[in-house]
Design an enzyme around this catalytic site. Structure first.
Site, mmCIF file in Angstrom:
data_model
loop_
_atom_site.group_PDB
_atom_site.id
_atom_site.type_symbol
_atom_site.label_atom_id
_atom_site.label_comp_id
_atom_site.label_asym_id
_atom_site.label_seq_id
_atom_site.Cartn_x
_atom_site.Cartn_y
_atom_site.Cartn_z
ATOM 1 N N LYS A 115 11.416 -89.740 98.315
ATOM 2 C CA LYS A 115 12.662 -90.395 98.726
ATOM 3 C C LYS A 115 12.800 -90.483 100.242
ATOM 4 O O LYS A 115 13.354 -91.460 100.760
ATOM 5 C CB LYS A 115 13.871 -89.663 98.131
ATOM 6 N N LYS A 201 9.927 -100.646 84.113
ATOM 7 C CA LYS A 201 11.013 -100.001 83.376
ATOM 8 C C LYS A 201 12.255 -100.872 83.372
ATOM 9 O O LYS A 201 12.529 -101.584 84.340
ATOM 10 C CB LYS A 201 11.348 -98.646 84.013
ATOM 11 N N LYS A 204 18.778 -101.271 86.134
ATOM 12 C CA LYS A 204 19.979 -101.998 86.558
ATOM 13 C C LYS A 204 19.734 -102.756 87.853
ATOM 14 O O LYS A 204 20.481 -103.675 88.200
ATOM 15 C CB LYS A 204 21.151 -101.036 86.736
#
Length: 339
Positions: A115, A201, A204
């Protein structure tokens, strides 16, 4: 058995969220409560601020996630459902455990490396110490078990390291301060892929709404999305091996199997040799049948802000009652005076 697990409060919930995590939470609740144990499920809103976020969205998404969890079968009377921010003992415990956690341990965390990327100097301190808060989340409640997937095994190992070192430094062999939580391996979560790309995958963040089945989609929308899902011109094979190299077909068959509570081989025994012109409508009807009650409850709950806030408030009260004794014991073990 006391199970503790958290989930990030994200908006735009879809079929992948339900089959990937939420369904397992419901199964754990039913199993553990039947055996006299406890499940604590929390919305990880404190974790969410480790990355840039929009405050209004965080509050809305937290309530939306509560609505989704309850609609999917989490019972606030059988499980303790709350958000971290209403239980300040999480933050207090993280600070107390910061004295035990080690920089080297945190530097090795894969999620930190992924990250933060190359801009580690620009990443927040919260992102770096995220695993210490995760340790606090479970140690605070003397959790016996923590559900873990592949991406969280390292964080549970760190929580155990922190607990062990704290017990060694400040506890006694006969009276350790913390329980060392064991991993709880739930049934393998279904990995649901995009309806437009079987190699990605369901997410959203995909700009195409046709790539996912949203929890708020109507029956007509679900049928439309399934019928327009990307496939190939070949008929379905008669066995699982025949799906190799056919990502979209493999995904749709897997979704059918999970929703029907059966196996991929059983689905192919019924539909092998058939084209998608027959299979897609059957899949759409199955999804509508299974998701319609969840959708109806979710949409109604999502609009009832007072009811959602009441669920979180009730859960937070129960969580605080469990958390306070461990927190006080931790202060005492460290020699910190409390009035």
């Amino acid at each position: 058995m006391r199970i503790v697990s958290g989930i990030q409060p994200t908006g735009n919930l879809h079929l992948g969220n339900y089959l990937g995590a939420i369904r397992n939470w419901v199964a754990m609740q039913d199993q553990v409560s039947a055996e006299g144990g406890e499940c604590l499920y929390f919305l990880a809103d404190l974790h969410a601020i480790s990355m840039p976020h929009v405050p209004a969205d965080l509050g809305a998404n937290t309530r939306e996630m509560v609505a989704a969890l309850v609609a999917c079968g989490i019972d606030p009377d059988r499980s303790i459902l709350f958000n971290q921010a209403q239980v300040p003992q999480h933050s207090e415990m993280q600070w107390l455990l910061n004295g035990t956690a080690r920089m080297g341990w945190l530097n090795r965390m894969t999620q930190w490396k992924d990250k933060a990327g190359k801009n580690r100097e620009g990443a927040s301190v919260a992102l770096f110490t995220y695993p210490v808060l995760q340790a606090a989340d479970v140690l605070l409640y003397q959790a016996t078990h923590v559900p873990v997937g592949e991406d969280q095994k390292q964080h549970l190992e760190l929580a155990r390291d922190v607990a062990q070192k704290f017990n060694n430094d400040f506890g006694t062999e006969d009276a350790p301060v913390f329980t060392l939580p064991a991993p709880f391996i739930p049934p393998e979560a279904a990995r649901i892929m995009s309806l437009r790309d079987g190699t990605a995958k369901m997410s959203k963040s995909d700009p195409s709404d046709m790539s996912r089945i949203n929890m708020t989609d109507s029956a007509d929308t679900i049928m439309q999305k399934v019928k327009k899902a990307k496939t190939d011109p070949e008929p379905l094979p008669s066995d699982k091996a025949g799906l190799e190299g056919r990502a979209e077909a493999k995904n749709l068959v897997a979704v059918y199997a999970v929703m029907a509570g059966t196996t991929v081989d059983a689905v192919l025994a019924d539909f092998g040799g058939e084209g998608f012109g027959k299979f897609k409508p059957a899949l759409g009807e199955l999804l509508v049948e299974k998701l319609a009650p969840i959708n109806e409850r979710f949409v109604a709950l999502r609009e009832d802000r007072a009811a959602l806030d009441a669920i979180l408030r009730k859960g937070a009260e129960k969580a605080r009652a469990l958390a306070i004794p461990t927190l006080e014991r931790t202060y005492e073990a460290l020699g910190l005076l409390r009035g």
